[in-house]
Design an enzyme around this catalytic site. Sequence first.
Site, PDB file in Angstrom:
ATOM      1  N   ASP A 127       0.865  -1.178   0.000  1.00  0.00           N
ATOM      2  CA  ASP A 127       0.000   0.000   0.000  1.00  0.00           C
ATOM      3  C   ASP A 127       0.903   1.230   0.000  1.00  0.00           C
ATOM      4  O   ASP A 127       1.864   1.297   0.778  1.00  0.00           O
ATOM      5  CB  ASP A 127      -0.823  -0.028   1.299  1.00  0.00           C
ATOM      6  CG  ASP A 127      -2.247   0.435   1.105  1.00  0.00           C
ATOM      7  OD1 ASP A 127      -2.430   1.485   0.480  1.00  0.00           O
ATOM      8  OD2 ASP A 127      -3.158  -0.252   1.600  1.00  0.00           O
ATOM      9  N   ASP A 229      -3.129   4.532  -2.411  1.00  0.00           N
ATOM     10  CA  ASP A 229      -4.196   4.931  -1.497  1.00  0.00           C
ATOM     11  C   ASP A 229      -4.673   6.351  -1.790  1.00  0.00           C
ATOM     12  O   ASP A 229      -3.856   7.270  -1.873  1.00  0.00           O
ATOM     13  CB  ASP A 229      -3.631   4.882  -0.067  1.00  0.00           C
ATOM     14  CG  ASP A 229      -4.644   5.296   0.965  1.00  0.00           C
ATOM     15  OD1 ASP A 229      -5.578   4.523   1.193  1.00  0.00           O
ATOM     16  OD2 ASP A 229      -4.508   6.404   1.530  1.00  0.00           O
ATOM     17  N   GLU A 283      -6.854   3.200  -5.652  1.00  0.00           N
ATOM     18  CA  GLU A 283      -8.093   3.202  -4.888  1.00  0.00           C
ATOM     19  C   GLU A 283      -8.965   4.300  -5.479  1.00  0.00           C
ATOM     20  O   GLU A 283      -8.590   5.462  -5.473  1.00  0.00           O
ATOM     21  CB  GLU A 283      -7.830   3.510  -3.417  1.00  0.00           C
ATOM     22  CG  GLU A 283      -9.128   3.519  -2.636  1.00  0.00           C
ATOM     23  CD  GLU A 283      -9.049   4.201  -1.289  1.00  0.00           C
ATOM     24  OE1 GLU A 283      -9.860   3.868  -0.425  1.00  0.00           O
ATOM     25  OE2 GLU A 283      -8.187   5.080  -1.091  1.00  0.00           O
ATOM     26  N   HIS A 349     -10.814  -3.341   3.977  1.00  0.00           N
ATOM     27  CA  HIS A 349     -10.684  -2.811   5.338  1.00  0.00           C
ATOM     28  C   HIS A 349     -11.511  -1.538   5.560  1.00  0.00           C
ATOM     29  O   HIS A 349     -11.564  -1.034   6.672  1.00  0.00           O
ATOM     30  CB  HIS A 349      -9.207  -2.520   5.612  1.00  0.00           C
ATOM     31  CG  HIS A 349      -8.700  -1.434   4.720  1.00  0.00           C
ATOM     32  ND1 HIS A 349      -8.562  -1.595   3.357  1.00  0.00           N
ATOM     33  CD2 HIS A 349      -8.361  -0.145   4.968  1.00  0.00           C
ATOM     34  CE1 HIS A 349      -8.158  -0.471   2.809  1.00  0.00           C
ATOM     35  NE2 HIS A 349      -8.020   0.427   3.772  1.00  0.00           N
ATOM     36  N   ASP A 350     -12.100  -1.000   4.502  1.00  0.00           N
ATOM     37  CA  ASP A 350     -12.939   0.198   4.647  1.00  0.00           C
ATOM     38  C   ASP A 350     -14.426  -0.146   4.639  1.00  0.00           C
ATOM     39  O   ASP A 350     -15.273   0.746   4.574  1.00  0.00           O
ATOM     40  CB  ASP A 350     -12.661   1.186   3.504  1.00  0.00           C
ATOM     41  CG  ASP A 350     -11.282   1.810   3.622  1.00  0.00           C
ATOM     42  OD1 ASP A 350     -10.780   1.940   4.757  1.00  0.00           O
ATOM     43  OD2 ASP A 350     -10.695   2.153   2.574  1.00  0.00           O
TER      44      ASP A 350
HETATM   45  C1  GLC Z   1      -8.057   5.115   2.022  1.00  0.00           C
HETATM   46  C2  GLC Z   1      -7.861   3.894   2.886  1.00  0.00           C
HETATM   47  C3  GLC Z   1      -8.478   4.151   4.205  1.00  0.00           C
HETATM   48  C4  GLC Z   1      -7.785   5.341   4.838  1.00  0.00           C
HETATM   49  C5  GLC Z   1      -7.826   6.547   3.921  1.00  0.00           C
HETATM   50  C6  GLC Z   1      -6.860   7.589   4.356  1.00  0.00           C
HETATM   51  O1  GLC Z   1      -9.383   5.344   1.761  1.00  0.00           O
HETATM   52  O2  GLC Z   1      -8.374   2.767   2.250  1.00  0.00           O
HETATM   53  O3  GLC Z   1      -8.404   3.049   5.063  1.00  0.00           O
HETATM   54  O4  GLC Z   1      -8.420   5.649   6.045  1.00  0.00           O
HETATM   55  O5  GLC Z   1      -7.452   6.217   2.606  1.00  0.00           O
HETATM   56  O6  GLC Z   1      -5.551   7.163   4.117  1.00  0.00           O
END
Ligand code: GLC
Length: 577
Positions: A127, A229, A283, A349-350
């Site tokens: 990541d 990310d 993402e 994880h979100d």
């Molecule tokens: C992305 C990640 C998330 C995180 C956010 C800030 O959306 O998937 O878990 O909180 O970025 O880095």
Amino acid sequence: MHKLSAALIALLFFISCGTKKEEQKDLAQSEEKWWKEAIIYQIYPRSFKDSDGDGIGDLKGIIQELDYIKDLGVTAVWLNPIYSSPNDDNGYDVSDYRNIMSDFGTMEDFDRLMKGMHERGIKLIMDVVVNHSSDEHEWFQQSRSSRDNPYRDYYHWWPAEKGKPNYRYSLFDEKGDAWKYDSITDAYYLHYFSQKQPDLNWENPKVRQEVYDIMTFWAEKGVDGFRLDAFQFAAKDTTFPAFPDDLQTNFIQYYAMQGNLHEYLKEMHEQVFSKYDVMSVAEGAGRNFEDAHNLVDADRNELNMAYAFEGVDIAKREGYSLTHFKEVFSRWDKEFAEKGWLSIYLANHDQARMVSRFGNDSPAFRRPSAKMLNTFILSMRGTPYCYFGDELGMTNSNFETIEEYQDIAAINGYKKVVNEGGDIMEYMQNLKFGSRDYGRTPMQWDNSTNANFATGTPWLPVNENYKTINVESEKKDPNSVLNHFRRMVELRKNNPVLVYGAYTLLQPEHQEIYAYTRSWKGEKMLVVLNFSEKNSSITLKEAKSIKEEVINNLQSPDIKNGTIHLLPYQAVIFSIQ
Ligand code: GLC
């Protein structure tokens, strides 16, 4: 006679064009790439396996379970951030990009982990969190120390004498305000996420070079890919113009894909991706299909794929309609049928747990519906991302009070509702359905204390159902969600038609059954999935050309006169003529 033969020729011509078109389509997606064939298993390291009893998962824990991962059959692992971090957002606030978070271990552990994966033929995706860093990163410490510090322009600062900058929304701020006043230099800094996650200034070439160097450092070590990310928010108009009142919080439409984002990705491609055999995934897929194509089409030289949010956003507290679900996944597939490549996922994880949102986590239906959802993910076109624990059918926990939640998004969201005098009961109900914490409860390994995730107290309580839902018991049961997952992974690996094959939706209007075919190079498969808790049936011409059933999550279905009768949440794949 003459007329007839002309009609015949026209017909033949029509058929041959059709076939050609089909073949061309096949061809378009037949450029074989390892990352298209990959089956990615996502590990949230904090929650996977604790080796030292502090209640927090770590790298040595993952090393202990490498054979488990290998036995799943997956071909790559995406690790959520493992870099040094004060953990305001569980590692998504990085304070040193070239070091390992002390909770997780050391660089030596990392090297052993990567070696162990590579020895087992498993690739490793890291990541990369570079829309922002931690406020404890050395760059930010320098940057905030004085207005003329060489690192000042690594972040976005707004001098207070110019008044308050135009409003920007923050996803994790308890006031929803992305500007934080810092008295040291009498200025505001920007943070789209928490106050401890200041946004990096991508308009500064030095920042970009730092990031490419960091990525090169990991690529040189031998990692096989990067997940970017929140990257769609990285580029900004640094004049920070006012946004229209009604769009100030419209995050994707107004904050994503701004300015020179594509230039930066091309630069990243040139400096990093083009030099190593690494895959790249963003993402978020932008605001629309055009953005998504611009991110991932091969001739753009930017990324390999992105993951779109529209699919996972379908499930709401009040449920979702299957026809809507089909429409969304089919629309995305169609858009990328000939160019570009997609990711397929229903959880990460979100998100809260897949089976609790998209399936049915009641005792009667948890198993078949979890298997059905895994069948779906692993039989669609696009690279599948399987979230740890979903191979067991792990479910949402049941937290009652806000104190039980650990996620900054949940906690600050709560404070925001309180600050604004909003409906706190409603907020808590929404959390119960969709909290990120539910997707982060520890892995359930066996039925001993703490599901054998940790000897110490787990950082987030293990789901109470671990006595029945766990790896050990599922390993022994040939009909478990776990064993079905393994079979499904094997099926995908042995049948490129499931990776590259053209997708055709059948009976879009059917309310309970999702049916589609996949076809490639003369191979054809029919997938039928009952998304409901009722018996249901579907009549399909394809049912008459079934060769054999290749996987089934329950007993063989009744098929009579082209009608397939399915049990609740039944999922079957047939090879067909
Ligand atoms: C992305 C990640 C998330 C995180 C956010 C800030 O959306 O998937 O878990 O909180 O970025 O880095």
